[in-house]
Design a protein around this motif. Structure first.
Motif, PDB file in Angstrom:
ATOM      1  N   MET A   1       0.689  14.213  -1.401  1.00  0.00           N
ATOM      2  CA  MET A   1      -0.322  13.292  -1.886  1.00  0.00           C
ATOM      3  C   MET A   1      -0.821  13.797  -3.105  1.00  0.00           C
ATOM      4  N   THR A   2      -1.153  12.831  -4.245  1.00  0.00           N
ATOM      5  CA  THR A   2      -1.424  13.159  -5.339  1.00  0.00           C
ATOM      6  C   THR A   2      -2.642  11.957  -5.942  1.00  0.00           C
ATOM      7  N   ILE A   3      -3.376  12.730  -6.618  1.00  0.00           N
ATOM      8  CA  ILE A   3      -4.592  11.580  -7.082  1.00  0.00           C
ATOM      9  C   ILE A   3      -4.426  11.583  -8.604  1.00  0.00           C
ATOM     10  N   LYS A   4      -4.396  10.384  -9.114  1.00  0.00           N
ATOM     11  CA  LYS A   4      -3.944   9.940 -10.421  1.00  0.00           C
ATOM     12  C   LYS A   4      -5.123   9.135 -11.198  1.00  0.00           C
ATOM     13  N   LEU A   5      -5.241   9.388 -12.537  1.00  0.00           N
ATOM     14  CA  LEU A   5      -5.997   8.410 -13.275  1.00  0.00           C
ATOM     15  C   LEU A   5      -5.136   7.050 -13.582  1.00  0.00           C
ATOM     16  N   LEU A   6      -5.783   6.101 -13.369  1.00  0.00           N
ATOM     17  CA  LEU A   6      -4.889   4.874 -13.462  1.00  0.00           C
ATOM     18  C   LEU A   6      -4.947   4.490 -14.852  1.00  0.00           C
ATOM     19  N   THR A   7      -3.984   4.499 -15.813  1.00  0.00           N
ATOM     20  CA  THR A   7      -3.894   4.012 -17.226  1.00  0.00           C
ATOM     21  C   THR A   7      -2.849   2.897 -17.480  1.00  0.00           C
ATOM     22  N   SER A   8      -3.077   2.118 -18.548  1.00  0.00           N
ATOM     23  CA  SER A   8      -2.497   0.729 -18.565  1.00  0.00           C
ATOM     24  C   SER A   8      -0.828   0.933 -18.772  1.00  0.00           C
ATOM     25  N   GLU A   9      -0.380   2.294 -18.932  1.00  0.00           N
ATOM     26  CA  GLU A   9       0.923   2.653 -18.965  1.00  0.00           C
ATOM     27  C   GLU A   9       1.824   2.536 -17.598  1.00  0.00           C
ATOM     28  N   ASN A  10       0.906   3.198 -16.570  1.00  0.00           N
ATOM     29  CA  ASN A  10       1.491   2.946 -15.244  1.00  0.00           C
ATOM     30  C   ASN A  10       1.159   1.743 -14.438  1.00  0.00           C
ATOM     31  N   VAL A  11       0.636   0.672 -14.957  1.00  0.00           N
ATOM     32  CA  VAL A  11       0.543  -0.335 -14.078  1.00  0.00           C
ATOM     33  C   VAL A  11       1.941  -1.067 -14.029  1.00  0.00           C
ATOM     34  N   THR A  12       2.150  -1.511 -12.672  1.00  0.00           N
ATOM     35  CA  THR A  12       3.188  -2.161 -12.134  1.00  0.00           C
ATOM     36  C   THR A  12       2.908  -3.303 -11.261  1.00  0.00           C
ATOM     37  N   ALA A  13       3.752  -4.165 -11.030  1.00  0.00           N
ATOM     38  CA  ALA A  13       3.419  -5.089 -10.124  1.00  0.00           C
ATOM     39  C   ALA A  13       3.281  -4.743  -8.665  1.00  0.00           C
ATOM     40  N   GLU A  14       4.096  -3.815  -8.358  1.00  0.00           N
ATOM     41  CA  GLU A  14       3.928  -3.254  -7.097  1.00  0.00           C
ATOM     42  C   GLU A  14       2.765  -2.267  -6.933  1.00  0.00           C
ATOM     43  N   LEU A  15       2.098  -1.526  -7.993  1.00  0.00           N
ATOM     44  CA  LEU A  15       0.794  -0.825  -7.656  1.00  0.00           C
ATOM     45  C   LEU A  15       0.130  -1.788  -7.652  1.00  0.00           C
ATOM     46  N   GLU A  16      -0.080  -2.851  -8.465  1.00  0.00           N
ATOM     47  CA  GLU A  16      -1.462  -3.852  -8.451  1.00  0.00           C
ATOM     48  C   GLU A  16      -1.275  -4.562  -7.221  1.00  0.00           C
ATOM     49  N   ASN A  17       0.100  -4.854  -6.404  1.00  0.00           N
ATOM     50  CA  ASN A  17      -0.106  -5.369  -5.107  1.00  0.00           C
ATOM     51  C   ASN A  17      -0.505  -4.495  -4.093  1.00  0.00           C
ATOM     52  N   GLN A  18      -0.277  -3.264  -4.223  1.00  0.00           N
ATOM     53  CA  GLN A  18      -0.835  -2.243  -3.118  1.00  0.00           C
ATOM     54  C   GLN A  18      -2.313  -2.388  -3.161  1.00  0.00           C
ATOM     55  N   MET A  19      -2.619  -2.388  -4.481  1.00  0.00           N
ATOM     56  CA  MET A  19      -4.136  -1.880  -4.731  1.00  0.00           C
ATOM     57  C   MET A  19      -4.877  -3.205  -4.222  1.00  0.00           C
ATOM     58  N   ALA A  20      -4.320  -4.541  -4.444  1.00  0.00           N
ATOM     59  CA  ALA A  20      -4.852  -5.423  -4.047  1.00  0.00           C
ATOM     60  C   ALA A  20      -5.169  -5.771  -2.375  1.00  0.00           C
ATOM     61  N   ASN A  21      -4.057  -5.288  -1.785  1.00  0.00           N
ATOM     62  CA  ASN A  21      -4.233  -5.144  -0.368  1.00  0.00           C
ATOM     63  C   ASN A  21      -4.975  -4.110   0.265  1.00  0.00           C
ATOM     64  N   LEU A  22      -5.118  -3.091  -0.556  1.00  0.00           N
ATOM     65  CA  LEU A  22      -5.939  -1.986  -0.115  1.00  0.00           C
ATOM     66  C   LEU A  22      -7.521  -2.392  -0.218  1.00  0.00           C
ATOM     67  N   PHE A  23      -7.859  -3.159  -1.518  1.00  0.00           N
ATOM     68  CA  PHE A  23      -8.848  -3.730  -1.952  1.00  0.00           C
ATOM     69  C   PHE A  23      -9.470  -4.612  -0.648  1.00  0.00           C
ATOM     70  N   LYS A  24      -8.715  -5.305  -0.034  1.00  0.00           N
ATOM     71  CA  LYS A  24      -9.115  -6.258   1.060  1.00  0.00           C
ATOM     72  C   LYS A  24      -9.586  -5.902   2.309  1.00  0.00           C
ATOM     73  N   GLN A  25      -9.349  -4.208   2.456  1.00  0.00           N
ATOM     74  CA  GLN A  25      -9.986  -3.515   3.444  1.00  0.00           C
ATOM     75  C   GLN A  25     -11.339  -3.295   3.178  1.00  0.00           C
ATOM     76  N   LEU A  26     -11.763  -3.327   1.671  1.00  0.00           N
ATOM     77  CA  LEU A  26     -13.044  -3.016   1.551  1.00  0.00           C
ATOM     78  C   LEU A  26     -14.054  -4.276   1.643  1.00  0.00           C
ATOM     79  N   ASN A  27     -13.476  -5.186   1.244  1.00  0.00           N
ATOM     80  CA  ASN A  27     -14.097  -6.603   1.514  1.00  0.00           C
ATOM     81  C   ASN A  27     -13.031  -7.486   1.346  1.00  0.00           C
TER      82      ASN A  27
END
Length: 143
Positions: A1-27
């Motif tokens: 398990m690692t904690i990372k700071l998001l930068t524009s260089e590590n934004v991918t479609a897969e990462l964005e999709n996973q974050m969008a799905n996780l975000f739905k758990q918040l609201n």
């Protein structure tokens, strides 16, 4: 398990999709803004996320801004995947944001939390946050 700071260089479609799905758990009524758009101002937004293997299991964001009363940070959108809760991940994400706040020289970090989020409130209190008596007023604009 690692904690990372998001930068524009590590934004991918897969990462964005996973974050969008996780975000739905918040609201489930909210939609994640496109990461490319929010990363345009990397100096103002610090978004940290936790990755286990190739899965995003938690994230938290802090917006930094400067006003007459000081340099401040506003914590937003703290969410841990429901299957990973209770393991201290929220604490690790928040500690990372607070470390970034110190590095940026912020004078204060603010956050709001719904009264129903008791475990989050306990965490924030343990980290030293104190509930203020000021009221929050909100005005939403149609999109």
């Amino acid at each position: 398990m690692t904690i990372k700071l998001l930068t524009s260089e590590n934004v991918t479609a897969e990462l964005e999709n996973q974050m969008a799905n996780l975000f739905k758990q918040l609201n489930p009524d909210l939609q994640l803004n496109p990461l490319a758009k929010i990363m345009e101002k990397q100096d103002q937004l610090s978004l940290v996320y936790c990755q286990e293997g190739d899965q995003i299991i938690g994230m938290a964001a802090m917006c930094s801004y400067h006003v007459l009363s000081g340099s401040k940070g506003m914590v937003e959108d703290v969410v841990v995947d429901e299957n990973s809760r209770g393991k201290g991940l929220g604490r690790k994400l928040m500690e990372e944001l607070l470390q970034i706040a110190e590095q940026k020289g912020l004078t204060e970090v603010l956050l709001f939390s719904g009264n129903h989020r008791q475990s989050a409130i306990r965490l924030y209190t343990k980290l030293g946050f104190v509930k203020s008596e000021s009221g929050l007023y909100r005005l939403k604009f149609a999109q």
